[in-house]
Write a protein that holds these residues in place. Sequence first.
Motif, short mmCIF file in Angstrom:
data_model
loop_
_atom_site.label_atom_id
_atom_site.label_comp_id
_atom_site.label_asym_id
_atom_site.label_seq_id
_atom_site.Cartn_x
_atom_site.Cartn_y
_atom_site.Cartn_z
N VAL A 56 34.28 45.88 39.53
CA VAL A 56 34.53 44.86 40.54
C VAL A 56 36.02 44.88 40.88
O VAL A 56 36.85 44.76 39.99
CB VAL A 56 34.15 43.45 40.02
CG1 VAL A 56 34.68 42.38 40.95
CG2 VAL A 56 32.64 43.33 39.88
N VAL A 57 36.32 45.09 42.14
CA VAL A 57 37.71 44.93 42.59
C VAL A 57 37.66 43.85 43.66
O VAL A 57 37.30 44.11 44.80
CB VAL A 57 38.28 46.25 43.14
CG1 VAL A 57 39.70 46.03 43.64
CG2 VAL A 57 38.29 47.32 42.05
N ASP A 58 37.96 42.64 43.26
CA ASP A 58 37.85 41.52 44.19
C ASP A 58 39.19 41.23 44.84
O ASP A 58 40.13 42.03 44.73
CB ASP A 58 37.28 40.30 43.47
CG ASP A 58 38.15 39.90 42.28
OD1 ASP A 58 39.26 40.45 42.15
OD2 ASP A 58 37.71 39.04 41.50
N SER A 59 39.30 40.10 45.51
CA SER A 59 40.52 39.83 46.26
C SER A 59 41.73 39.77 45.34
O SER A 59 42.79 40.28 45.67
CB SER A 59 40.37 38.52 47.04
OG SER A 59 40.11 37.44 46.16
N PHE A 60 41.54 39.17 44.17
CA PHE A 60 42.69 39.06 43.26
C PHE A 60 43.13 40.42 42.76
O PHE A 60 44.32 40.73 42.70
CB PHE A 60 42.34 38.16 42.08
CG PHE A 60 43.51 37.90 41.18
CD1 PHE A 60 44.40 36.88 41.46
CD2 PHE A 60 43.72 38.69 40.06
CE1 PHE A 60 45.49 36.65 40.65
CE2 PHE A 60 44.82 38.46 39.24
CZ PHE A 60 45.70 37.45 39.53
N ARG B 260 44.86 42.30 45.50
CA ARG B 260 46.20 41.74 45.72
C ARG B 260 47.15 42.18 44.60
O ARG B 260 48.30 42.52 44.84
CB ARG B 260 46.09 40.22 45.74
CG ARG B 260 47.37 39.52 46.13
CD ARG B 260 47.09 38.06 46.34
NE ARG B 260 46.87 37.39 45.06
CZ ARG B 260 47.84 36.78 44.38
NH1 ARG B 260 49.06 36.78 44.85
NH2 ARG B 260 47.58 36.19 43.24
N VAL C 6 32.49 47.58 48.97
CA VAL C 6 32.64 46.12 48.86
C VAL C 6 34.02 45.66 49.30
O VAL C 6 34.16 44.63 49.95
CB VAL C 6 32.33 45.67 47.42
CG1 VAL C 6 32.75 44.23 47.20
CG2 VAL C 6 30.84 45.82 47.14
N LEU D 135 34.53 42.89 52.01
CA LEU D 135 35.32 41.69 51.70
C LEU D 135 36.36 41.43 52.77
O LEU D 135 36.82 40.32 52.95
CB LEU D 135 36.03 41.88 50.36
CG LEU D 135 35.54 41.19 49.11
CD1 LEU D 135 36.49 41.46 47.96
CD2 LEU D 135 35.38 39.69 49.29
#
Lengths: 359, 129
Positions: free
Chosen positions: B58-62, B65, B93, B97
């Motif tokens: 998972v590479v999410d917004s945080f 950033r 993703v 996103l």
Amino acid sequence: MAAAGRADSSRDRPSPAEITALIPLVRRIVASRVPDRATADDLVQETLTRVLAASGRVEPGMLEPYAIVTARNVVASLWRDQDRQRRNQHRVVDLRPPEAPDEDVLVQEDRQAVAEALTRLTDRERATLLAHEVSGQDTRSLAAELGSTAGAVAAQLNRTRARLRVEYLLAVERTEPPTDRCRPVLLAISGGDRRRQREVDAARHLLECDLCARLSEPLMGRGRAREADVRVPVQSDADVVAARSAAREVASGVGFPPTDLTAIATAVSEVTRNIVKFADAGEVVIEVLEEPRRGIRIVARDVGPGIPDVDRALRDGYSTYDGLGLGLPGARRLMDEFAIVSEVGRGTTVTMTKWVGER
Amino acid sequence: MTSGPRLFSILRQGSILIASIHTALDDSQLERFREDLIDRIGRDRAKGVIIDVAALDVVDSFATRTLRGIAEMARLRGAQTVVVGIQPDVAFVIVQLGMDTGSLVTALDLEEGLTHLAATAGASIGPAR
């Protein structure tokens, strides 16, 4: 001088002074082998008693060596005893639970609580329940008496039992629920009625109400096994990772393709992070859906400050903390359905759904 | 810090730092990774940094950033950063996103990353002089 005089009068028996003089020596021998002080003292006493008893038979001048050997023997027999006890300990274990002194009282309290709970049912509920449970009357004959069907009577009995469980717990605790919402919530949980639980927003109430959170534990234990919901309590950073891996695992069981698994995990990561950043506590509940199609529903709720302007929070670039402001809108893009309910001062609930095979 | 297996490692190869993330990191662990890495850039006088994110599912917004932040901080400290090993699902993703990753230099794998650094940053993988 007096001691010496007495020693002279009975040559073959050592004087008490001679025995006393042995004490430091014996104590040193015993203490070096037995760490526990109380035990060591006992053994010193034992040794001196034996020496005293045997003193008549001991040759003059040999008292000290005799005491040394005796002390060693006493210690050795202690060790032997301990060893034997250890080996045989399992034979003396009584596996029956000890009867606690308060058992009677507890049984009595229990009976009182059940009686109390029974009085809180309506007369009709109580009569039907007792006829079925105590007198053993079956639902069909009950239905005939009441002018109803067997199924309806069974359903009513179920509701009554759920009610009885709630009232029993309240009676045991000797409390009245603090809010009007508590009873309906506890009833819905006790009955295992998920639709009703959703209607009364049971999960949110449990986050807010300490009493209901505590009482719901034994009630939920009943229905939990058949429900596939996974709940992850959320408080810290690490819980974000826990929540998203739980979601990924459930989703992979549902049969989502790998890309969707990553999308779901990422969306969960975003909404769970908001709980950690803004609220003190919350939870993520992951639910498998069968109707109308296979899918997964994720509910992230918190008891936090709430979002004053939900529409703005869903716009790209909006952020109240040092982020990209993509948490919510990004998560919305990754899922098929996305709903957010927020009440300032009470908290936020994000519900998002993804269906297998969409897009 | 919790004990147990290491969550990431930062290894030096010539004037290049190779930072591998071994498992899913939570936000504070990611921040720690950033701090450690920026610190190492100064101490090892690195010219290039490779961040291997192949283990991240998972590479999410945080996370995005943070990666951008690392790249920018490294640039200010005189090193060029290449992110390698982004998984295909993760790439998909990140795009969905709506993350802006324009400033991140990426390469398919470690080999490509090293080639890129050798060409642009003049970083060598031989022993430092």
